[in-house]
Design an enzyme around this catalytic site. Structure first.
Site, PDB file in Angstrom:
ATOM      1  N   CYS A 102       1.259  -0.791  -0.299  1.00 23.19           N
ATOM      2  CA  CYS A 102      -0.138  -0.038  -0.642  1.00 23.19           C
ATOM      3  C   CYS A 102       1.021   1.442  -0.369  1.00 23.19           C
ATOM      4  O   CYS A 102       2.333   1.367   0.454  1.00 23.19           O
ATOM      5  CB  CYS A 102      -1.006   0.048   1.021  1.00 23.19           C
ATOM      6  SG  CYS A 102      -1.675  -1.210   1.231  1.00 23.19           S
ATOM      7  N   ARG A 138       2.051   2.208  -6.066  1.00 28.05           N
ATOM      8  CA  ARG A 138       1.829   1.089  -4.975  1.00 28.05           C
ATOM      9  C   ARG A 138       0.539  -0.435  -4.665  1.00 28.05           C
ATOM     10  O   ARG A 138       0.909  -1.037  -3.824  1.00 28.05           O
ATOM     11  CB  ARG A 138       2.749   1.592  -3.630  1.00 28.05           C
ATOM     12  CG  ARG A 138       3.917   1.968  -3.758  1.00 28.05           C
ATOM     13  CD  ARG A 138       4.402   3.163  -2.235  1.00 28.05           C
ATOM     14  NE  ARG A 138       4.731   1.290  -1.772  1.00 28.05           N
ATOM     15  CZ  ARG A 138       5.471   1.156  -1.401  1.00 28.05           C
ATOM     16  NH1 ARG A 138       6.487   1.364  -1.892  1.00 28.05           N
ATOM     17  NH2 ARG A 138       5.726  -0.198  -0.448  1.00 28.05           N
ATOM     18  N   TRP A 169      -3.611  -1.843  -1.703  1.00 25.58           N
ATOM     19  CA  TRP A 169      -3.754  -3.128  -2.418  1.00 25.58           C
ATOM     20  C   TRP A 169      -4.265  -4.049  -1.081  1.00 25.58           C
ATOM     21  O   TRP A 169      -3.425  -4.705  -0.008  1.00 25.58           O
ATOM     22  CB  TRP A 169      -2.232  -3.456  -2.680  1.00 25.58           C
ATOM     23  CG  TRP A 169      -1.763  -4.354  -4.170  1.00 25.58           C
ATOM     24  CD1 TRP A 169      -1.717  -4.090  -4.975  1.00 25.58           C
ATOM     25  CD2 TRP A 169      -1.646  -5.727  -3.610  1.00 25.58           C
ATOM     26  NE1 TRP A 169      -2.400  -5.607  -5.968  1.00 25.58           N
ATOM     27  CE2 TRP A 169      -1.821  -6.465  -4.944  1.00 25.58           C
ATOM     28  CE3 TRP A 169      -1.514  -6.435  -2.286  1.00 25.58           C
ATOM     29  CZ2 TRP A 169      -1.794  -7.929  -4.969  1.00 25.58           C
ATOM     30  CZ3 TRP A 169      -0.927  -8.165  -3.033  1.00 25.58           C
ATOM     31  CH2 TRP A 169      -0.892  -8.179  -4.087  1.00 25.58           C
ATOM     32  N   ASN A 184       0.272  -0.751   5.963  1.00 22.98           N
ATOM     33  CA  ASN A 184       0.996  -1.345   5.318  1.00 22.98           C
ATOM     34  C   ASN A 184       1.538  -2.351   5.392  1.00 22.98           C
ATOM     35  O   ASN A 184       2.247  -2.537   6.360  1.00 22.98           O
ATOM     36  CB  ASN A 184       2.001  -0.391   4.229  1.00 22.98           C
ATOM     37  CG  ASN A 184       3.013  -0.943   3.088  1.00 22.98           C
ATOM     38  OD1 ASN A 184       2.040  -2.385   2.705  1.00 22.98           O
ATOM     39  ND2 ASN A 184       3.715  -1.069   2.724  1.00 22.98           N
ATOM     40  N   GLY A 185       0.748  -3.922   4.488  1.00 21.06           N
ATOM     41  CA  GLY A 185       2.110  -4.906   5.160  1.00 21.06           C
ATOM     42  C   GLY A 185       1.040  -6.005   5.864  1.00 21.06           C
ATOM     43  O   GLY A 185      -0.153  -6.232   5.741  1.00 21.06           O
ATOM     44  N   GLU A 193      11.002 -12.171 -19.870  1.00 19.55           N
ATOM     45  CA  GLU A 193       9.901 -10.913 -19.690  1.00 19.55           C
ATOM     46  C   GLU A 193       9.978 -10.395 -20.454  1.00 19.55           C
ATOM     47  O   GLU A 193       9.364  -9.823 -19.876  1.00 19.55           O
ATOM     48  CB  GLU A 193      12.468 -10.369 -19.147  1.00 19.55           C
ATOM     49  CG  GLU A 193      12.052  -8.954 -19.308  1.00 19.55           C
ATOM     50  CD  GLU A 193      11.183  -8.423 -18.062  1.00 19.55           C
ATOM     51  OE1 GLU A 193      10.960  -9.498 -16.709  1.00 19.55           O
ATOM     52  OE2 GLU A 193      10.606  -6.814 -17.895  1.00 19.55           O
ATOM     53  N   LYS A 221       6.706  -9.112 -19.713  1.00 22.91           N
ATOM     54  CA  LYS A 221       5.204  -7.580 -19.715  1.00 22.91           C
ATOM     55  C   LYS A 221       4.250  -7.192 -20.509  1.00 22.91           C
ATOM     56  O   LYS A 221       3.613  -7.150 -20.127  1.00 22.91           O
ATOM     57  CB  LYS A 221       6.708  -6.981 -20.555  1.00 22.91           C
ATOM     58  CG  LYS A 221       8.498  -7.498 -20.210  1.00 22.91           C
ATOM     59  CD  LYS A 221       7.831  -5.610 -19.266  1.00 22.91           C
ATOM     60  CE  LYS A 221       7.846  -5.533 -17.705  1.00 22.91           C
ATOM     61  NZ  LYS A 221       8.174  -5.813 -16.874  1.00 22.91           N
ATOM     62  N   GLU A 227       1.861  -8.798 -18.154  1.00 23.86           N
ATOM     63  CA  GLU A 227       1.193  -8.129 -16.607  1.00 23.86           C
ATOM     64  C   GLU A 227       0.944  -6.505 -17.556  1.00 23.86           C
ATOM     65  O   GLU A 227      -0.319  -5.981 -16.430  1.00 23.86           O
ATOM     66  CB  GLU A 227       2.017  -7.837 -15.946  1.00 23.86           C
ATOM     67  CG  GLU A 227       3.682  -7.506 -16.855  1.00 23.86           C
ATOM     68  CD  GLU A 227       4.017  -7.264 -15.758  1.00 23.86           C
ATOM     69  OE1 GLU A 227       4.325  -6.962 -13.814  1.00 23.86           O
ATOM     70  OE2 GLU A 227       5.912  -6.538 -15.490  1.00 23.86           O
ATOM     71  N   HIS A 230       9.282 -30.027 -27.050  1.00 24.20           N
ATOM     72  CA  HIS A 230       9.227 -31.041 -26.602  1.00 24.20           C
ATOM     73  C   HIS A 230       7.641 -30.838 -25.664  1.00 24.20           C
ATOM     74  O   HIS A 230       7.654 -30.972 -24.349  1.00 24.20           O
ATOM     75  CB  HIS A 230      10.156 -30.964 -25.431  1.00 24.20           C
ATOM     76  CG  HIS A 230      11.646 -31.663 -26.410  1.00 24.20           C
ATOM     77  ND1 HIS A 230      12.109 -32.589 -26.139  1.00 24.20           N
ATOM     78  CD2 HIS A 230      12.874 -30.370 -25.820  1.00 24.20           C
ATOM     79  CE1 HIS A 230      13.386 -32.974 -26.298  1.00 24.20           C
ATOM     80  NE2 HIS A 230      13.916 -31.269 -26.335  1.00 24.20           N
ATOM     81  N   LYS A 279       3.648  -1.982  -6.789  1.00 25.65           N
ATOM     82  CA  LYS A 279       5.713  -1.809  -8.112  1.00 25.65           C
ATOM     83  C   LYS A 279       6.013  -2.871  -6.867  1.00 25.65           C
ATOM     84  O   LYS A 279       6.945  -3.551  -7.089  1.00 25.65           O
ATOM     85  CB  LYS A 279       5.403  -0.839  -8.091  1.00 25.65           C
ATOM     86  CG  LYS A 279       6.870   0.159  -7.752  1.00 25.65           C
ATOM     87  CD  LYS A 279       7.239  -0.656 -10.278  1.00 25.65           C
ATOM     88  CE  LYS A 279       8.472  -0.705 -10.125  1.00 25.65           C
ATOM     89  NZ  LYS A 279       8.717  -0.626 -11.704  1.00 25.65           N
TER      90      LYS A 279
HETATM   91  C1  AGP Z   1       7.843  -6.275 -13.274  1.00 28.01           C
HETATM   92  O1  AGP Z   1       7.568  -5.479 -14.501  1.00 28.01           O
HETATM   93  C2  AGP Z   1       7.096  -6.915 -12.094  1.00 28.01           C
HETATM   94  N1  AGP Z   1       6.523  -5.088 -11.720  1.00 28.01           N
HETATM   95  C3  AGP Z   1       7.021  -7.997 -10.766  1.00 28.01           C
HETATM   96  O2  AGP Z   1       7.634  -9.140 -11.535  1.00 28.01           O
HETATM   97  C4  AGP Z   1       8.500  -7.646  -9.892  1.00 28.01           C
HETATM   98  O3  AGP Z   1      10.035  -7.754 -11.451  1.00 28.01           O
HETATM   99  C5  AGP Z   1       8.655  -8.244  -8.838  1.00 28.01           C
HETATM  100  O4  AGP Z   1       7.780  -7.946  -7.930  1.00 28.01           O
HETATM  101  C6  AGP Z   1      10.342  -7.610  -8.184  1.00 28.01           C
HETATM  102  O5  AGP Z   1      10.296  -6.388  -7.624  1.00 28.01           O
HETATM  103  P1  AGP Z   1      11.569  -5.842  -7.122  1.00 28.01           P
HETATM  104  O6  AGP Z   1      12.291  -5.856  -8.519  1.00 28.01           O
HETATM  105  O7  AGP Z   1      10.990  -4.767  -6.570  1.00 28.01           O
HETATM  106  O8  AGP Z   1      11.725  -6.689  -5.588  1.00 28.01           O
END
Ligand code: AGP
Length: 616
Positions: free
Chosen positions: A2, A27, A74, A98-99, A489, A493, A496, A512, A611
């Site tokens: 959050c 966040r 969140w 937050n947590g 990667e 992208k 997400e 395979h 994030k």
């Molecule tokens: C990447 O686009 C995502 N937002 C997510 O996979 C992110 O890389 C992952 O949560 C790790 O975050 P960090 O690098 O802050 O540890």
């Protein structure tokens, strides 16, 4: 995950909180709320959904108040509804969080037994009622702030899990109480204003002199200043540090989305990652500038890279360069799985935690396990003073600058470049590479920003390709060797950002099983520059085409053979091997970006994501 912000000491209006929350919305953005105390009254307004839904309610807040705090959520416990939105109140106490309070069920039962009634499903409300109960038990003859401080000390003994609390107490509105365990809290001062937030981005427009709280600490923020304590009340004297971030760096700079800005930031951010770390004449790398001078590099026999998501893929990609430079085994581990395996870490291991935020709970817990096993621990982070950085013996800053878009882009390339530099510095320290070999590599890496900048000036075709394939429901990404992590990667992208199901595969793996997916509806992004992996990847492309699959290739300019078997081809220049992944990553980032834009999804705040994932 959050976003939390709070202030005390100077009269502010509710927009002060709202603007701070806007900088933290990346966040988490399920619901939001603000609280202020004015004229002996507590004012709270909350709204479901995005922060903009809260804006309309701010007219019910006082014109100004000496103390206030805000929260953008969140959801972890309880659906994203207004009732579950923070702040939560218990009699004359207001709490935001937050947590995750992991023992909240037993606490909920306990306080229900004390007669507290619940308005929400949240763990936060349970903590608020317990705090109120502990506060009420204190000697009412003592000042309210002392009683609250004692109640906080007792609360920290009762709670399990992670929390960053902001707490207001109607009986003493001159104090904002802050408690930190597991979730990030940064404090700031500006004149008579004391500030707290869950991320620097909300504070740097007010002050760049910041202080990161550490676990099991609480703070009393007043107009006069900030008092910091350990959980048992022992005062802590920690200096504020100046951070090199400005609010201009956090703005979009004319781009439609933070993500696009950050993609185009990469020539600069990669330049920052390189700056000051290499003597350009000799190629000698500076251990101090890389933050690894405290490590005993000569003792390392194996390397464990631990991370999540994009950071994990950065580790997978850098592993190729690391093993080439050092001739040591490099294991790249998913942080969330690390605790379930027989841990082979030892004092001969270097454990590297990669984390843009420096706060990812899975990575934090995993690196602690490596540390317990005696490994030398290095944090590769983007945020100075982060929780992961604090746990490790050494901290290397990737220097990507603030990354606001939830989908990580410039942090990924900064992580890969940082790990390449760390590999070369280790090779230099342990004589595993000659000075000439190291110089050749650093010379190549210093060309990366320019190559990236050049590529980014010619990306128009990517938008039209993305628009053409945006309605596909399944897309594969394939690559061999270092192109395999880039495929992973690229798939992440796309997933997400556009919510299209995408998967990354080692190209050799197609036969395979996954090739059963290929028919005329399948689109496959093939990473196939002119190098040692090309010929076999061409064969994979032929296998896909023979089953009707569409090919979007990322290849070397002038490769007419590849072009002849591709439906679309994105060209990159012929460059050194360690430079290639930076250039193959760019089209993957931009393809995902433009598909999302044309699909109309929320590019900077994709659904269900945050994030920084500060819960396990
Ligand atoms: C990447 O686009 C995502 N937002 C997510 O996979 C992110 O890389 C992952 O949560 C790790 O975050 P960090 O690098 O802050 O540890």
């Amino acid at each position: 995950m959050c976003g939390v912000i709070g202030y005390v000491g100077e009269a502010q209006d509710a927009d002060f909180l709202f603007d701070g929350l806007k900088r933290l919305e990346y966040r988490g953005y399920d619901s939001a709320g603000v609280a202020m105390i004015a004229d002996g009254e507590v004012y709270v307004q909350r709204a479901e959904g995005k922060l903009k839904n809260l804006k309309a309610k701010l007219r019910h807040m006082p014109e100004s108040a000496f103390v206030g705090m805000g929260h953008t959520r969140w959801a972890t416990h309880g659906k994203p509804t207004e009732l579950n939105a923070h702040p939560h109140t218990s009699r004359k106490i207001v709490v935001l969080h937050n947590g995750i309070v992991e023992n909240f069920r037993s606490i909920r039962e306990q306080v229900t037994g004390f007669g507290y009634a619940f308005q929400s499903e949240t763990d936060t409300e349970a903590a608020a009622h317990l705090l109120d109960h502990l506060f009420q038990q204190q000697d009412s003859q003592k000042p309210a702030a002392d009683r609250m401080e004692k109640a906080i000390q007792l609360l920290m003994k009762e709670l399990e899990g992670s929390y960053a609390f902001g707490i207001l107490c109607l009986e003493d509105p001159s104090v904002l109480f802050v408690v930190k365990m597991g979730s990030p809290v940064v404090l700031g001062r500006k004149g008579n204003l004391s500030l707290m937030a869950s991320g620097m981005t909300a504070l740097v427009e007010h002050t760049q002199d910041l202080l990161m709280m550490e676990d099991k600490e609480y703070a009393l923020l007043r107009a006069e200043g900030i008092s910091l304590y350990q959980a048992d009340g022992t005062p802590v004297d920690r200096p504020f540090k100046r951070v090199p971030w400005t609010s201009a760096m956090i703005e979009k700079g004319g781009f439609k989305h933070f993500m696009l800005k950050e993609i185009h930031d990469q020539p600069t951010s990669l330049g920052e990652t390189l700056t000051g770390r290499v003597d350009r004449n000799t190629g000698l790398l500076s251990l101090e500038e890389l933050g690894i001078q405290g490590l005993d590099l000569k003792e390392i026999e194996n390397i464990h890279i631990i991370a999540c998501g994009t950071s994990f893929y950065a580790g997978m990609l850098a592993r190729y360069a690391m093993e080439e430079a050092l001739g040591l085994p490099v294991m790249v581990e998913l942080a969330s799985e690390y605790r379930y395996k027989t841990n082979t870490c030892s004092s001969a291991s270097l454990a590297i935690a990669i984390s843009q935020s420096g706060e990812t709970a899975d990575t934090l817990q995993a690196i602690k396990l490596a540390k317990e096993r005696g490994a030398q621990c290095l944090a590769l982070v983007n945020v100075p003073g982060s929780s992961i950085g604090h746990v490790c013996a050494a901290e290397s800053l990737m220097r990507a600058g603030p990354e606001i878009g939830v989908a990580s882009t410039k942090a990924f390339t900064a992580q890969v470049l940082s790990l390449m530099l760390i590999s070369l510095a280790t090779a230099q320290q342990t004589q595993r590479m000659t000075a000439a070999e190291i110089l050749a590599k650093t010379d190549a890496l210093f060309r990366v920003p320019r190559y990236v900048e050049s590529f980014l000036t010619q990306t128009e075709s990517l938008e039209s390709i993305a628009n053409k394939y945006k309605n596909n429901t399944s897309i594969l990404f394939i690559g061999r060797g270092p192109h395999y992590p880039v495929a992973l990667e690229g798939a992440l992208k796309l997933k997400e950002l556009s919510y299209i199901h995408a998967e990354g595969y080692a190209a050799g793996e197609l036969k395979h099983g996954p090739i059963a997916l290929v028919d005329e509806n399948m689109v496959v992004v093939c990473i196939c520059p002119r190098d040692a992996y090309r010929d076999k990847t061409l064969s994979n492309i032929e296998e896909i085409r023979s089953r009707g699959g569409k090919i979007i290739s990322i290849g070397t300019v002038g490769d007419t053979e590849l072009k002849s078997i591709s439906d679309e081809m994105i060209e990159i220049p012929e460059v050194e091997a360690w430079v290639v992944p930076f250039l193959t990553t760019l089209p993957a980032q931009l393809f995902a970006y433009w598909v999302a834009v044309h699909k109309g999804t929320d590019v900077d705040q994709p659904r269900n994501l945050a994030k920084s994932v500060t819960v396990e």
